[in-house]
Design a protein around this motif. Sequence first.
Motif, mmCIF file in Angstrom:
data_model
loop_
_atom_site.group_PDB
_atom_site.id
_atom_site.type_symbol
_atom_site.label_atom_id
_atom_site.label_comp_id
_atom_site.label_asym_id
_atom_site.label_seq_id
_atom_site.Cartn_x
_atom_site.Cartn_y
_atom_site.Cartn_z
ATOM 1 N N SER A 1 23.856 -68.428 -56.477
ATOM 2 C CA SER A 1 24.604 -67.175 -56.298
ATOM 3 C C SER A 1 24.226 -66.203 -57.401
ATOM 4 O O SER A 1 24.380 -66.461 -58.582
ATOM 5 N N LYS A 2 23.704 -65.056 -56.972
ATOM 6 C CA LYS A 2 23.230 -64.056 -57.929
ATOM 7 C C LYS A 2 24.328 -63.055 -58.275
ATOM 8 O O LYS A 2 25.108 -62.655 -57.405
ATOM 9 N N GLY A 3 24.374 -62.664 -59.543
ATOM 10 C CA GLY A 3 25.242 -61.585 -59.983
ATOM 11 C C GLY A 3 24.397 -60.345 -60.233
ATOM 12 O O GLY A 3 23.340 -60.176 -59.621
ATOM 13 N N ALA A 4 24.839 -59.487 -61.134
ATOM 14 C CA ALA A 4 24.103 -58.256 -61.422
ATOM 15 C C ALA A 4 22.797 -58.557 -62.166
ATOM 16 O O ALA A 4 21.737 -58.045 -61.823
ATOM 17 N N THR B 1 18.749 -66.268 -65.419
ATOM 18 C CA THR B 1 18.525 -64.889 -64.983
ATOM 19 C C THR B 1 18.171 -64.849 -63.488
ATOM 20 O O THR B 1 17.574 -65.781 -62.952
ATOM 21 N N ASN B 2 18.512 -63.729 -62.845
ATOM 22 C CA ASN B 2 18.096 -63.502 -61.451
ATOM 23 C C ASN B 2 16.578 -63.593 -61.327
ATOM 24 O O ASN B 2 16.052 -64.117 -60.343
ATOM 25 N N GLU B 3 15.905 -63.067 -62.320
ATOM 26 C CA GLU B 3 14.435 -63.090 -62.359
ATOM 27 C C GLU B 3 13.864 -64.483 -62.215
ATOM 28 O O GLU B 3 12.889 -64.705 -61.498
ATOM 29 N N ALA B 4 14.462 -65.415 -62.964
ATOM 30 C CA ALA B 4 13.981 -66.796 -62.928
ATOM 31 C C ALA B 4 14.186 -67.387 -61.539
ATOM 32 O O ALA B 4 13.337 -68.133 -61.038
ATOM 33 N N VAL B 5 15.306 -67.048 -60.906
ATOM 34 C CA VAL B 5 15.576 -67.534 -59.543
ATOM 35 C C VAL B 5 14.460 -67.085 -58.605
ATOM 36 O O VAL B 5 13.919 -67.879 -57.817
ATOM 37 N N ASP B 6 14.091 -65.807 -58.720
ATOM 38 C CA ASP B 6 13.045 -65.265 -57.848
ATOM 39 C C ASP B 6 11.681 -65.875 -58.171
ATOM 40 O O ASP B 6 10.928 -66.256 -57.276
ATOM 41 N N ALA C 1 30.121 -59.476 -62.811
ATOM 42 C CA ALA C 1 29.742 -59.977 -61.489
ATOM 43 C C ALA C 1 29.808 -61.504 -61.449
ATOM 44 O O ALA C 1 30.351 -62.096 -60.515
ATOM 45 N N THR C 2 29.255 -62.161 -62.472
ATOM 46 C CA THR C 2 29.337 -63.631 -62.539
ATOM 47 C C THR C 2 29.849 -64.097 -63.891
ATOM 48 O O THR C 2 30.329 -65.209 -64.028
ATOM 49 N N THR C 3 29.755 -63.204 -64.909
ATOM 50 C CA THR C 3 30.042 -63.581 -66.289
ATOM 51 C C THR C 3 31.215 -62.773 -66.822
ATOM 52 O O THR C 3 31.261 -61.554 -66.637
ATOM 53 N N ASN D 1 33.020 -66.470 -64.686
ATOM 54 C CA ASN D 1 34.260 -66.039 -64.024
ATOM 55 C C ASN D 1 35.045 -67.245 -63.511
ATOM 56 O O ASN D 1 36.282 -67.275 -63.585
ATOM 57 N N GLU D 2 34.326 -68.208 -63.005
ATOM 58 C CA GLU D 2 34.947 -69.440 -62.487
ATOM 59 C C GLU D 2 35.823 -70.123 -63.515
ATOM 60 O O GLU D 2 36.919 -70.597 -63.203
ATOM 61 N N ALA D 3 35.300 -70.216 -64.734
ATOM 62 C CA ALA D 3 36.050 -70.891 -65.797
ATOM 63 C C ALA D 3 37.329 -70.118 -66.104
ATOM 64 O O ALA D 3 38.381 -70.706 -66.362
#
Lengths: 68, 68, 68, 68, 68, 68
Positions: free
Chosen positions: A17-20, A39-44, F20-22, F40-42
């Motif tokens: 799940s990606k955030g900003a 990071t989102n970058e690493a996911v991609d 967004a996630t943090t 955010n989950e925590a």
Amino acid sequence: MKISARNQIKGRIVEVSKGATTAHVRIDIGGAVVTASITNEAVDELGLKEGGDAYAVIKASDVMVAVD
Amino acid sequence: MKISARNQIKGRIVEVSKGATTAHVRIDIGGAVVTASITNEAVDELGLKEGGDAYAVIKASDVMVAVD
Amino acid sequence: MKISARNQIKGRIVEVSKGATTAHVRIDIGGAVVTASITNEAVDELGLKEGGDAYAVIKASDVMVAVD
Amino acid sequence: MKISARNQIKGRIVEVSKGATTAHVRIDIGGAVVTASITNEAVDELGLKEGGDAYAVIKASDVMVAVD
Amino acid sequence: MKISARNQIKGRIVEVSKGATTAHVRIDIGGAVVTASITNEAVDELGLKEGGDAYAVIKASDVMVAVD
Amino acid sequence: MKISARNQIKGRIVEVSKGATTAHVRIDIGGAVVTASITNEAVDELGLKEGGDAYAVIKASDVMVAVD
């Protein structure tokens, strides 16, 4: 590439799940599910997606120990 | 105490080896063995020893992901 | 193995010094020298020694920024 | 202020991208580019912007070593 | 030098104990005592000793939160 | 649950801001305010909110030392 990190645990990705800027990736390592915040970058770049094989990699100095 | 760390994986201690100030504790989490590098003090304070139950606790931001 | 860590900087090992459980490895990345504090085990397993090629690998969330 | 972190590498900021709470700052350290994931607040407080001089600061215990 | 780390807490050093490569430094921040695990080199370079003023510096992403 | 982290500092939450996630959580530990960057989950799972009691928990290997 072989890395010094003591913990390299194989599993299967069960959620991405990606955030900003930061994504959360969950890897089922057999019984337990490990959450990684990367990071989102690493996911991609690594093409991470649900169902794919992946390792959770953790440096020993980042692991704490707890008891009940 | 409940902690925000996303990863709290139960297992059994299979090795405790102390250095001058830093100890390495290995926890079998069922299949994989996780190595933690913690202070000797923490080992003494929590009474960690081979055969004892323990959790490996890891903050999500300290987990990386790798693929083959 | 491809890893999510954003920083993987190639260089040459200029010093390996082992302690009781923890070793310090210095890598010349061209101009700057990066110091890594890793386990003695990792040093042995990867066969790290002075003069060898190696990468300094750092997760983006472990990098701070400073200004004068 | 002088800090214990072993790695303080001078460079020039080549990108600042803010997310919701977390920003990514890229610093060209001469050949390699280091990515830092820091708070938006820190970006504002230090006045970080593209083209500015900055140091990438990394604690030795957060550096891993890899070999091909 | 100004650093991005969100936590820079002033205090007084109450103990410095060196190991083989890694030292533990305790800083009284007024009520609580913070323990830092840093390299012996850093201790020498900064001239850290009992009774001296010092800051405990911690990146926000390395702080967890717990409740009873 | 008792955890190996050397630093467990009691305080009161003065701000919780989710991204967004943090999320960023600020804890007043008596004089100083510590900022934690957690998921955010925590925040949801521990029911963290302004005015609540909480501990800032930090592994000794994540604490740096600085001097003026």
